[in-house]
Design a protein around this motif. Structure first.
Motif, PDB file in Angstrom:
ATOM      1  N   ALA A  43       3.909 -11.236  23.481  1.00  0.00           N
ATOM      2  CA  ALA A  43       3.597 -11.174  22.052  1.00  0.00           C
ATOM      3  C   ALA A  43       4.442 -10.099  21.386  1.00  0.00           C
ATOM      4  CB  ALA A  43       2.115 -10.870  21.862  1.00  0.00           C
ATOM      5  N   LEU A  44       4.586 -10.208  20.071  1.00  0.00           N
ATOM      6  CA  LEU A  44       5.205  -9.162  19.265  1.00  0.00           C
ATOM      7  C   LEU A  44       4.126  -8.462  18.451  1.00  0.00           C
ATOM      8  CD1 LEU A  44       8.419 -10.752  17.688  1.00  0.00           C
ATOM      9  CD2 LEU A  44       8.253  -9.306  19.715  1.00  0.00           C
ATOM     10  N   SER A  45       4.212  -7.152  18.387  1.00  0.00           N
ATOM     11  CA  SER A  45       3.304  -6.369  17.556  1.00  0.00           C
ATOM     12  C   SER A  45       4.101  -5.308  16.818  1.00  0.00           C
ATOM     13  CB  SER A  45       2.200  -5.742  18.416  1.00  0.00           C
ATOM     14  OG  SER A  45       1.318  -6.730  18.895  1.00  0.00           O
ATOM     15  N   VAL A  46       3.407  -4.522  15.998  1.00  0.00           N
ATOM     16  CA  VAL A  46       4.051  -3.510  15.162  1.00  0.00           C
ATOM     17  C   VAL A  46       3.335  -2.179  15.321  1.00  0.00           C
ATOM     18  CG1 VAL A  46       4.600  -2.818  12.784  1.00  0.00           C
ATOM     19  CG2 VAL A  46       4.765  -5.230  13.453  1.00  0.00           C
ATOM     20  N   LEU A  47       4.114  -1.103  15.431  1.00  0.00           N
ATOM     21  CA  LEU A  47       3.596   0.264  15.321  1.00  0.00           C
ATOM     22  C   LEU A  47       4.163   0.870  14.056  1.00  0.00           C
ATOM     23  CD1 LEU A  47       2.237   2.888  16.305  1.00  0.00           C
ATOM     24  CD2 LEU A  47       4.332   3.358  17.603  1.00  0.00           C
ATOM     25  N   ASP A  48       3.293   1.452  13.229  1.00  0.00           N
ATOM     26  CA  ASP A  48       3.713   2.037  11.955  1.00  0.00           C
ATOM     27  C   ASP A  48       3.276   3.496  11.910  1.00  0.00           C
ATOM     28  OD1 ASP A  48       4.426   2.585   9.355  1.00  0.00           O
ATOM     29  OD2 ASP A  48       3.378   0.871   8.474  1.00  0.00           O
ATOM     30  N   LEU A  49       4.234   4.404  11.732  1.00  0.00           N
ATOM     31  CA  LEU A  49       3.932   5.824  11.549  1.00  0.00           C
ATOM     32  C   LEU A  49       3.758   6.169  10.071  1.00  0.00           C
ATOM     33  CD1 LEU A  49       5.484   5.585  14.377  1.00  0.00           C
ATOM     34  CD2 LEU A  49       5.865   8.038  14.117  1.00  0.00           C
ATOM     35  N   VAL A  50       3.811   5.160   9.220  1.00  0.00           N
ATOM     36  CA  VAL A  50       3.654   5.302   7.771  1.00  0.00           C
ATOM     37  C   VAL A  50       4.592   6.399   7.238  1.00  0.00           C
ATOM     38  CG1 VAL A  50       1.954   5.289   5.899  1.00  0.00           C
ATOM     39  CG2 VAL A  50       1.227   4.741   8.208  1.00  0.00           C
ATOM     40  N   PRO A  51       5.906   6.241   7.474  1.00  0.00           N
ATOM     41  CA  PRO A  51       6.862   7.252   7.014  1.00  0.00           C
ATOM     42  C   PRO A  51       7.007   7.243   5.501  1.00  0.00           C
ATOM     43  CG  PRO A  51       8.015   5.351   7.900  1.00  0.00           C
ATOM     44  CD  PRO A  51       6.559   5.125   8.171  1.00  0.00           C
ATOM     45  N   VAL A  52       7.227   8.415   4.960  1.00  0.00           N
ATOM     46  CA  VAL A  52       7.417   8.587   3.517  1.00  0.00           C
ATOM     47  C   VAL A  52       8.921   8.593   3.222  1.00  0.00           C
ATOM     48  CG1 VAL A  52       7.027  10.104   1.538  1.00  0.00           C
ATOM     49  CG2 VAL A  52       5.292   9.916   3.344  1.00  0.00           C
ATOM     50  N   SER A  53       9.344   7.787   2.282  1.00  0.00           N
ATOM     51  CA  SER A  53      10.750   7.736   1.904  1.00  0.00           C
ATOM     52  C   SER A  53      11.068   8.787   0.849  1.00  0.00           C
ATOM     53  CB  SER A  53      11.111   6.347   1.359  1.00  0.00           C
ATOM     54  OG  SER A  53      11.023   5.374   2.381  1.00  0.00           O
ATOM     55  N   GLU A  54      12.283   9.300   0.893  1.00  0.00           N
ATOM     56  CA  GLU A  54      12.731  10.277  -0.087  1.00  0.00           C
ATOM     57  C   GLU A  54      12.614   9.689  -1.488  1.00  0.00           C
ATOM     58  OE1 GLU A  54      16.351  13.373   0.038  1.00  0.00           O
ATOM     59  OE2 GLU A  54      16.979  11.286  -0.194  1.00  0.00           O
ATOM     60  N   GLY A  55      12.051  10.474  -2.387  1.00  0.00           N
ATOM     61  CA  GLY A  55      11.868  10.008  -3.749  1.00  0.00           C
ATOM     62  C   GLY A  55      10.534   9.338  -3.994  1.00  0.00           C
ATOM     63  N   SER A  56       9.710   9.220  -2.955  1.00  0.00           N
ATOM     64  CA  SER A  56       8.380   8.624  -3.119  1.00  0.00           C
ATOM     65  C   SER A  56       7.358   9.551  -2.462  1.00  0.00           C
ATOM     66  CB  SER A  56       8.333   7.226  -2.520  1.00  0.00           C
ATOM     67  OG  SER A  56       8.491   7.265  -1.110  1.00  0.00           O
ATOM     68  N   GLY A  57       6.147   9.055  -2.227  1.00  0.00           N
ATOM     69  CA  GLY A  57       5.092   9.883  -1.660  1.00  0.00           C
ATOM     70  C   GLY A  57       4.179   9.087  -0.761  1.00  0.00           C
ATOM     71  N   PRO A  58       3.082   9.692  -0.308  1.00  0.00           N
ATOM     72  CA  PRO A  58       2.184   9.010   0.622  1.00  0.00           C
ATOM     73  C   PRO A  58       1.540   7.752   0.060  1.00  0.00           C
ATOM     74  CG  PRO A  58       1.265  11.117  -0.088  1.00  0.00           C
ATOM     75  CD  PRO A  58       2.673  11.085  -0.547  1.00  0.00           C
ATOM     76  N   VAL A  59       1.280   7.721  -1.230  1.00  0.00           N
ATOM     77  CA  VAL A  59       0.676   6.514  -1.817  1.00  0.00           C
ATOM     78  C   VAL A  59       1.595   5.318  -1.605  1.00  0.00           C
ATOM     79  CG1 VAL A  59      -0.030   5.395  -3.960  1.00  0.00           C
ATOM     80  CG2 VAL A  59      -0.717   7.760  -3.505  1.00  0.00           C
ATOM     81  N   GLU A  60       2.874   5.507  -1.903  1.00  0.00           N
ATOM     82  CA  GLU A  60       3.846   4.423  -1.720  1.00  0.00           C
ATOM     83  C   GLU A  60       3.988   4.054  -0.245  1.00  0.00           C
ATOM     84  OE1 GLU A  60       4.609   6.380  -5.581  1.00  0.00           O
ATOM     85  OE2 GLU A  60       4.386   7.151  -3.525  1.00  0.00           O
ATOM     86  N   ALA A  61       3.931   5.058   0.638  1.00  0.00           N
ATOM     87  CA  ALA A  61       4.053   4.790   2.070  1.00  0.00           C
ATOM     88  C   ALA A  61       2.880   3.957   2.577  1.00  0.00           C
ATOM     89  CB  ALA A  61       4.139   6.106   2.838  1.00  0.00           C
ATOM     90  N   ILE A  62       1.685   4.276   2.111  1.00  0.00           N
ATOM     91  CA  ILE A  62       0.494   3.525   2.545  1.00  0.00           C
ATOM     92  C   ILE A  62       0.532   2.103   1.976  1.00  0.00           C
ATOM     93  CG2 ILE A  62      -2.016   3.407   2.365  1.00  0.00           C
ATOM     94  CD1 ILE A  62      -1.931   6.548   2.387  1.00  0.00           C
ATOM     95  N   ARG A  63       0.955   1.966   0.735  1.00  0.00           N
ATOM     96  CA  ARG A  63       1.096   0.621   0.165  1.00  0.00           C
ATOM     97  C   ARG A  63       2.133  -0.191   0.939  1.00  0.00           C
ATOM     98  NH1 ARG A  63       1.259   2.479  -6.198  1.00  0.00           N
ATOM     99  NH2 ARG A  63      -1.015   2.692  -6.491  1.00  0.00           N
ATOM    100  N   ALA A  64       3.221   0.469   1.340  1.00  0.00           N
ATOM    101  CA  ALA A  64       4.257  -0.220   2.118  1.00  0.00           C
ATOM    102  C   ALA A  64       3.718  -0.658   3.476  1.00  0.00           C
ATOM    103  CB  ALA A  64       5.464   0.699   2.293  1.00  0.00           C
ATOM    104  N   ALA A  65       2.861   0.160   4.084  1.00  0.00           N
ATOM    105  CA  ALA A  65       2.258  -0.213   5.363  1.00  0.00           C
ATOM    106  C   ALA A  65       1.401  -1.468   5.206  1.00  0.00           C
ATOM    107  CB  ALA A  65       1.424   0.944   5.905  1.00  0.00           C
ATOM    108  N   CYS A  66       0.615  -1.523   4.151  1.00  0.00           N
ATOM    109  CA  CYS A  66      -0.231  -2.706   3.915  1.00  0.00           C
ATOM    110  C   CYS A  66       0.625  -3.947   3.669  1.00  0.00           C
ATOM    111  CB  CYS A  66      -1.175  -2.456   2.743  1.00  0.00           C
ATOM    112  SG  CYS A  66      -2.456  -1.218   3.086  1.00  0.00           S
ATOM    113  N   SER A  67       1.723  -3.782   2.929  1.00  0.00           N
ATOM    114  CA  SER A  67       2.628  -4.911   2.683  1.00  0.00           C
ATOM    115  C   SER A  67       3.274  -5.374   3.980  1.00  0.00           C
ATOM    116  CB  SER A  67       3.706  -4.507   1.674  1.00  0.00           C
ATOM    117  OG  SER A  67       3.148  -4.218   0.412  1.00  0.00           O
ATOM    118  N   ALA A  68       3.692  -4.420   4.805  1.00  0.00           N
ATOM    119  CA  ALA A  68       4.306  -4.778   6.082  1.00  0.00           C
ATOM    120  C   ALA A  68       3.318  -5.503   6.984  1.00  0.00           C
ATOM    121  CB  ALA A  68       4.842  -3.524   6.769  1.00  0.00           C
ATOM    122  N   ALA A  69       2.061  -5.075   6.960  1.00  0.00           N
ATOM    123  CA  ALA A  69       1.042  -5.742   7.772  1.00  0.00           C
ATOM    124  C   ALA A  69       0.840  -7.188   7.327  1.00  0.00           C
ATOM    125  CB  ALA A  69      -0.273  -4.972   7.696  1.00  0.00           C
TER     126      ALA A  69
END
Length: 338
Positions: free
Chosen positions: A7-33
């Protein structure tokens, strides 16, 4: 035991991108899921790290709830909860509540590492990470999550018997021995610490105890993590991989920062570049066809039951694209699903 295809699975460390913050990182994690679920990935795991402005994954079970709420069928878990940082009863209460809210979907990967610096670990009231103590704590956690026995003084825990799956995570033979003794699935952190990969898998398989009171699988079950970056061209994939390489160089030098775009990465000193190459040598990069070729060969050589993919990108859309095209190619080769 090796599946027809892992099977394939995903591990996410919820990294924060330069120019954004944790809110955007958490939203990106939900989108990736959501993308992972739509392309048949089996599970989506969230890591635990503390005192890092570059990673928004300090409250792992809270993130699990957010991802589970944003999806419908994919299994959601911790990759992992660092058990010495927490009381087993508290983890059982968190996971049991999630298991009641999202039946049949909650996993719990457990590790011994601090996931932070020594001072922060002290502030977390961190307990012992000794192997004996870790095995004791996993056993205690397993007891809280198992079916109620009606024994006098038994602790009432929401979600008892709800089927939370336990996994042991590790980057050494120590974690492998713990997983084997406990009779639990084992997941190796080869995406950043590949040195003991082969030795650890051998130790786990040779010492696996299916009759342990905590056992959840009848025979050895193994997954391992690999860095993945797929793009429409090999050159573009390699360019996007510079974000990960720059980030890991920061880890090695103690200057970890937010994810930067590939064009903003600095040229690494030859000695540091060699260290990054060594640590990140378990990496699949290229077009979707090339990445799936690499993953298939790697998993077959190790007889993996599951591949845990880890993808870093400054632009969340790059990660979504990589997840999607790898999932599509994997499904095309393996009968429509992972």
């Amino acid at each position: 035991m090796l599946h027809r295809s892992p099977a394939l699975s995903v591990l996410d460390l919820v990294p924060v991108s330069e120019g954004s913050g944790p809110v955007e990182a958490i939203r990106a994690a939900c989108s990736a899921a959501k993308v992972a679920e739509g392309h048949g990935y089996r599970r989506y795991w969230l890591a635990e790290h503390h005192n890092s402005p570059a990673l928004a994954c300090s409250a792992t079970t809270v993130l699990m709830g957010a991802v589970a709420a944003a999806t419908d069928t994919i299994r959601v878990g911790s990759g992992g909860i660092m058990l010495p940082n927490h009381a087993p009863l508290k983890i059982a209460e968190d996971l049991g509540t999630l298991a009641v809210m999202y039946p049949g979907r909650i996993d719990c990967g457990l590790g011994r590492a601090p996931g932070t610096d020594p001072r922060t670990a002290e502030r977390l009231r961190r307990g012992s990470a000794d192997l004996v103590d870790f095995i004791r704590d996993v056993t205690e956690l397993h007891g809280y999550l198992g079916p109620a026995t009606g024994a006098p003084g038994e602790t009432a825990v929401i979600g008892r018997g709800a089927g939370v799956r336990l996994f042991v995570l590790g980057s050494s033979t120590g974690g492998a021995r713990a997983a084997a003794e406990l009779g639990l699935p084992f997941s190796f952190a080869s995406h950043f610490a590949p040195d003991q990969l082969h030795e650890a898998l051998a130790v786990y398989r040779e010492n696996f105890n299916p009759d342990a009171p905590t056992s959840q699988v009848p025979e050895p079950w193994v997954s391992a993590a690999v860095n993945v970056m797929a793009a429409d061209t090999t050159a573009e994939a390699r360019r996007q991989l510079l974000t990960l390489r720059h980030s890991f160089a920061g880890v090695l030098t103690g200057r970890r920062g937010t994810l930067v775009a590939p064009g903003d990465t600095a040229e690494l000193h030859p000695i540091l570049r060699s260290r990054v190459d060594h640590s990140l040598r378990v990496t699949a990069c290229g077009t979707a066809v090339e990445v799936v070729d690499q993953l298939s060969d790697w998993a077959a050589a190790l007889e993996l039951d599951e591949i845990v993919t880890v993808t870093y990108a400054h632009d969340p859309m790059i990660r979504l694209h990589s997840l999607g095209i790898v999932g599509e190619e994997w499904a095309r080769r393996n009968g429509g699903g992972v």
